[in-house]
Design a protein around this motif. Structure first.
Motif, PDB file in Angstrom:
ATOM      1  N   SER A  56      -4.262  41.461 101.464  1.00  0.00           N
ATOM      2  CA  SER A  56      -4.125  42.480 100.412  1.00  0.00           C
ATOM      3  C   SER A  56      -4.531  43.878 100.888  1.00  0.00           C
ATOM      4  O   SER A  56      -5.250  44.030 101.883  1.00  0.00           O
ATOM      5  CB  SER A  56      -4.995  42.077  99.218  1.00  0.00           C
ATOM      6  OG  SER A  56      -6.322  41.857  99.670  1.00  0.00           O
ATOM      7  N   SER A  57      -4.081  44.880 100.157  1.00  0.00           N
ATOM      8  CA  SER A  57      -4.392  46.273 100.502  1.00  0.00           C
ATOM      9  C   SER A  57      -4.107  47.178  99.314  1.00  0.00           C
ATOM     10  O   SER A  57      -3.141  46.951  98.580  1.00  0.00           O
ATOM     11  CB  SER A  57      -3.520  46.727 101.676  1.00  0.00           C
ATOM     12  OG  SER A  57      -3.540  48.136 101.802  1.00  0.00           O
ATOM     13  N   THR A  58      -4.929  48.196  99.155  1.00  0.00           N
ATOM     14  CA  THR A  58      -4.600  49.297  98.234  1.00  0.00           C
ATOM     15  C   THR A  58      -4.229  50.528  99.055  1.00  0.00           C
ATOM     16  O   THR A  58      -3.090  51.002  99.045  1.00  0.00           O
ATOM     17  CB  THR A  58      -5.804  49.641  97.329  1.00  0.00           C
ATOM     18  OG1 THR A  58      -6.194  48.477  96.615  1.00  0.00           O
ATOM     19  CG2 THR A  58      -5.453  50.747  96.352  1.00  0.00           C
ATOM     20  N   ARG A  59      -5.221  51.058  99.797  1.00  0.00           N
ATOM     21  CA  ARG A  59      -5.058  52.327 100.500  1.00  0.00           C
ATOM     22  C   ARG A  59      -4.034  52.255 101.626  1.00  0.00           C
ATOM     23  O   ARG A  59      -3.201  53.159 101.784  1.00  0.00           O
ATOM     24  CB  ARG A  59      -6.408  52.792 101.107  1.00  0.00           C
ATOM     25  CG  ARG A  59      -7.352  53.406 100.112  1.00  0.00           C
ATOM     26  CD  ARG A  59      -8.769  53.037 100.431  1.00  0.00           C
ATOM     27  NE  ARG A  59      -8.946  51.626 100.154  1.00  0.00           N
ATOM     28  CZ  ARG A  59      -9.293  51.136  98.952  1.00  0.00           C
ATOM     29  NH1 ARG A  59      -9.568  51.950  97.979  1.00  0.00           N
ATOM     30  NH2 ARG A  59      -9.393  49.839  98.747  1.00  0.00           N
ATOM     31  N   THR A  60      -4.085  51.203 102.422  1.00  0.00           N
ATOM     32  CA  THR A  60      -3.246  51.158 103.619  1.00  0.00           C
ATOM     33  C   THR A  60      -1.777  51.115 103.236  1.00  0.00           C
ATOM     34  O   THR A  60      -0.961  51.897 103.740  1.00  0.00           O
ATOM     35  CB  THR A  60      -3.649  49.948 104.483  1.00  0.00           C
ATOM     36  OG1 THR A  60      -5.040  50.069 104.788  1.00  0.00           O
ATOM     37  CG2 THR A  60      -2.838  49.888 105.755  1.00  0.00           C
ATOM     38  N   ARG A 108      -0.710  44.167 109.060  1.00  0.00           N
ATOM     39  CA  ARG A 108      -2.101  43.831 108.731  1.00  0.00           C
ATOM     40  C   ARG A 108      -2.235  42.321 108.813  1.00  0.00           C
ATOM     41  O   ARG A 108      -1.589  41.581 108.061  1.00  0.00           O
ATOM     42  CB  ARG A 108      -2.494  44.322 107.335  1.00  0.00           C
ATOM     43  CG  ARG A 108      -3.836  43.747 106.876  1.00  0.00           C
ATOM     44  CD  ARG A 108      -4.376  44.391 105.631  1.00  0.00           C
ATOM     45  NE  ARG A 108      -4.955  45.695 105.931  1.00  0.00           N
ATOM     46  CZ  ARG A 108      -5.746  46.379 105.104  1.00  0.00           C
ATOM     47  NH1 ARG A 108      -6.058  45.889 103.920  1.00  0.00           N
ATOM     48  NH2 ARG A 108      -6.227  47.550 105.450  1.00  0.00           N
ATOM     49  N   HIS A 139      -9.514  48.493 113.244  1.00  0.00           N
ATOM     50  CA  HIS A 139      -8.851  49.175 112.124  1.00  0.00           C
ATOM     51  C   HIS A 139      -8.687  50.643 112.572  1.00  0.00           C
ATOM     52  O   HIS A 139      -9.404  51.541 112.099  1.00  0.00           O
ATOM     53  CB  HIS A 139      -9.712  49.056 110.872  1.00  0.00           C
ATOM     54  CG  HIS A 139      -8.986  49.320 109.580  1.00  0.00           C
ATOM     55  ND1 HIS A 139      -7.694  49.826 109.528  1.00  0.00           N
ATOM     56  CD2 HIS A 139      -9.380  49.157 108.279  1.00  0.00           C
ATOM     57  CE1 HIS A 139      -7.332  49.959 108.257  1.00  0.00           C
ATOM     58  NE2 HIS A 139      -8.328  49.552 107.485  1.00  0.00           N
ATOM     59  N   GLN A 142      -8.190  53.626 110.065  1.00  0.00           N
ATOM     60  CA  GLN A 142      -9.397  53.938 109.297  1.00  0.00           C
ATOM     61  C   GLN A 142     -10.317  54.819 110.140  1.00  0.00           C
ATOM     62  O   GLN A 142     -10.837  55.839 109.669  1.00  0.00           O
ATOM     63  CB  GLN A 142     -10.119  52.642 108.892  1.00  0.00           C
ATOM     64  CG  GLN A 142     -11.334  52.874 108.017  1.00  0.00           C
ATOM     65  CD  GLN A 142     -10.956  53.471 106.667  1.00  0.00           C
ATOM     66  OE1 GLN A 142     -10.124  52.922 105.967  1.00  0.00           O
ATOM     67  NE2 GLN A 142     -11.548  54.599 106.304  1.00  0.00           N
ATOM     68  N   PRO A 284     -15.118  52.841 103.820  1.00  0.00           N
ATOM     69  CA  PRO A 284     -13.658  52.788 103.871  1.00  0.00           C
ATOM     70  C   PRO A 284     -13.020  52.336 102.570  1.00  0.00           C
ATOM     71  O   PRO A 284     -11.828  52.540 102.358  1.00  0.00           O
ATOM     72  CB  PRO A 284     -13.389  51.758 104.977  1.00  0.00           C
ATOM     73  CG  PRO A 284     -14.608  50.875 104.973  1.00  0.00           C
ATOM     74  CD  PRO A 284     -15.749  51.772 104.614  1.00  0.00           C
ATOM     75  N   LEU A 285     -13.799  51.699 101.699  1.00  0.00           N
ATOM     76  CA  LEU A 285     -13.343  51.122 100.429  1.00  0.00           C
ATOM     77  C   LEU A 285     -12.378  49.942 100.687  1.00  0.00           C
ATOM     78  O   LEU A 285     -11.679  49.971 101.690  1.00  0.00           O
ATOM     79  CB  LEU A 285     -12.699  52.167  99.521  1.00  0.00           C
ATOM     80  CG  LEU A 285     -13.552  53.406  99.223  1.00  0.00           C
ATOM     81  CD1 LEU A 285     -12.764  54.392  98.372  1.00  0.00           C
ATOM     82  CD2 LEU A 285     -14.862  53.017  98.543  1.00  0.00           C
ATOM     83  N   PRO A 286     -12.329  48.922  99.851  1.00  0.00           N
ATOM     84  CA  PRO A 286     -13.097  48.835  98.612  1.00  0.00           C
ATOM     85  C   PRO A 286     -14.561  48.507  98.883  1.00  0.00           C
ATOM     86  O   PRO A 286     -14.875  47.727  99.785  1.00  0.00           O
ATOM     87  CB  PRO A 286     -12.411  47.680  97.873  1.00  0.00           C
ATOM     88  CG  PRO A 286     -11.870  46.802  98.960  1.00  0.00           C
ATOM     89  CD  PRO A 286     -11.473  47.729 100.065  1.00  0.00           C
ATOM     90  N   ARG A 312      -6.486  59.049 105.384  1.00  0.00           N
ATOM     91  CA  ARG A 312      -5.645  57.966 105.905  1.00  0.00           C
ATOM     92  C   ARG A 312      -4.193  58.440 105.970  1.00  0.00           C
ATOM     93  O   ARG A 312      -3.477  58.204 106.938  1.00  0.00           O
ATOM     94  CB  ARG A 312      -5.752  56.724 104.997  1.00  0.00           C
ATOM     95  CG  ARG A 312      -7.106  56.012 105.032  1.00  0.00           C
ATOM     96  CD  ARG A 312      -7.335  55.315 106.360  1.00  0.00           C
ATOM     97  NE  ARG A 312      -6.268  54.383 106.671  1.00  0.00           N
ATOM     98  CZ  ARG A 312      -6.213  53.103 106.241  1.00  0.00           C
ATOM     99  NH1 ARG A 312      -7.184  52.621 105.507  1.00  0.00           N
ATOM    100  NH2 ARG A 312      -5.199  52.316 106.583  1.00  0.00           N
TER     101      ARG A 312
HETATM  102  N1   CP Z   1      -9.776  50.934 103.749  1.00  0.00           N
HETATM  103  C1   CP Z   1      -8.685  50.139 103.630  1.00  0.00           C
HETATM  104  O1   CP Z   1      -8.076  49.715 104.634  1.00  0.00           O
HETATM  105  O2   CP Z   1      -8.309  49.905 102.352  1.00  0.00           O
HETATM  106  P1   CP Z   1      -7.256  48.792 101.875  1.00  0.00           P
HETATM  107  O3   CP Z   1      -7.825  47.449 102.295  1.00  0.00           O
HETATM  108  O4   CP Z   1      -7.162  48.947 100.394  1.00  0.00           O
HETATM  109  O5   CP Z   1      -5.952  49.049 102.563  1.00  0.00           O
END
Ligand code: CP
Length: 324
Positions: A56-60, A108, A139, A142, A284-286, A312
């Motif tokens: 899973s991912s939000t930002r990437t 990823r 990463h 990041q 880096p979140l989350p 990013r």
């Molecule tokens: N920091 C980062 O890679 O965020 P995601 O896991 O949401 O992509």
């Protein structure tokens, strides 16, 4: 400045020269300014990036997809569970076939002792560049975004004490990839880097050797500290996040049990006060709020986490524009 980077993979920053990384930061700042001014910058018109996610991912996902659109191209989202990977498509099919359809393949894959090997195998089979959107060990995007953020907020990293620290989290045993990429890149830029972690939360010995050698070559320093508050003391950059104890045990339940010994490794205001008064707090979140870091810190005056997340976009656009 090194400008001929067309066709290059970005799997770890350690495989790019310092000049090449300087180019990425330079171009990222230029693209950031161009976006702020609303200047057109369709450098990848008609190009397609395949984005293959095993996790899973939000930002990437959001930043690669937005970045490709802003560069005039398209990003194709592929969830590994919705592909034929489960029915026999190996790294070879992925590299060969996506490499023919697309102008770049971003992946990823964070499974321990699988992710980096898989990404390198795809890169060997692909005729187009492969970009590591996070694996079990690295990463890189990041770390590049974090470097850009440190330069913007604090200036030349050579004067800075950067504390890359373990913090407790209960959610899951997170990869070591962020911590490893941070110590590798910050030592390339001559910072005084502390790796602060409990004894069971070691990083890979070869990464420690590389960080030590980087520090020697670029006239910074690298030390390992096992006391959370000692790591915080006087730091200019507090980068505290959780990772799993995979170097100690491959058993997730055992790793989770070990981590319970360190529930007090949380960045709160008292701990943040031990750092330099102008220190920045990075993650880096989350984040596991109120477990890794309190709301008061992550939402407080030292926190730069949202600028970090924004960067990013800019570093990824720079690497895509240079390599694709
Ligand atoms: N920091 C980062 O890679 O965020 P995601 O896991 O949401 O992509």
């Amino acid at each position: 400045m090194q400008t001929y980077l067309h066709g290059r993979d970005m799997i770890t920053t350690q495989e790019w020269t310092k000049d090449e990384l300087d180019t990425v930061i330079d171009i990222a700042l230029d693209l950031k300014k161009r976006r702020a001014l609303g200047e057109e910058h369709s450098l990848l018109r008609d190009k397609v990036l395949a984005m293959l996610f095993f996790f899973s991912s939000t930002r990437t996902r959001a930043s690669f997809e937005a970045g490709m659109a802003q560069l005039g191209g398209h990003a194709m989202f592929l969830d590994s569970t919705a592909t034929q990977i489960g029915h026999g498509d190996t790294w070879k099919e992925i590299g060969e076939i996506l490499g023919r359809y697309d102008d770049g393949i971003a992946i990823r894959q964070v499974d321990w002792e699988i992710g980096n090997k898989y990404i390198r195998a795809v890169a060997d089979a692909s005729r187009t560049p492969v970009l590591n959107m996070q694996d079990d060990w690295y990463h890189p995007f990041q770390a590049l975004a974090d470097l850009l953020t440190v330069i913007e907020k604090k200036g030349d990293p050579r004067k800075l004490t950067v504390n890359v620290s373990y913090a407790y989290a209960a959610s899951y045993q997170k990869p070591v990839s962020v911590a490893q990429s941070e110590i590798l890149l910050m030592t390339r830029y001559g910072a005084n880097v502390r790796l602060t972690r409990p004894p069971e939360f070691k990083l890979q010995p070869e990464v420690i050797t590389q960080a030590t050698e980087n520090a020697r070559k670029y006239h910074g320093s690298f030390e390992i500290i096992e006391d959370f508050e000692q790591g915080m003391a006087g730091a200019d950059v507090v980068y505290a996040k959780s990772w799993g104890s995979m170097l100690t045990t491959s058993d997730h339940d055992e790793s989770a049990k070990i981590s319970e010994k360190y529930t007090d490794w949380i960045v709160d205001e008292r701990r943040m006060d031990m750092a330099d008064e102008d220190a920045i707090y990075m993650h880096p979140l989350p984040a596991d709020r109120n477990i890794e870091v309190t709301d008061a810190v992550i939402d407080g005056p030292h926190s730069v986490v949202f600028d970090q997340a924004e960067n990013r976009l800019h570093v990824q656009k720079a690497v895509m524009a240079l390599t694709m």
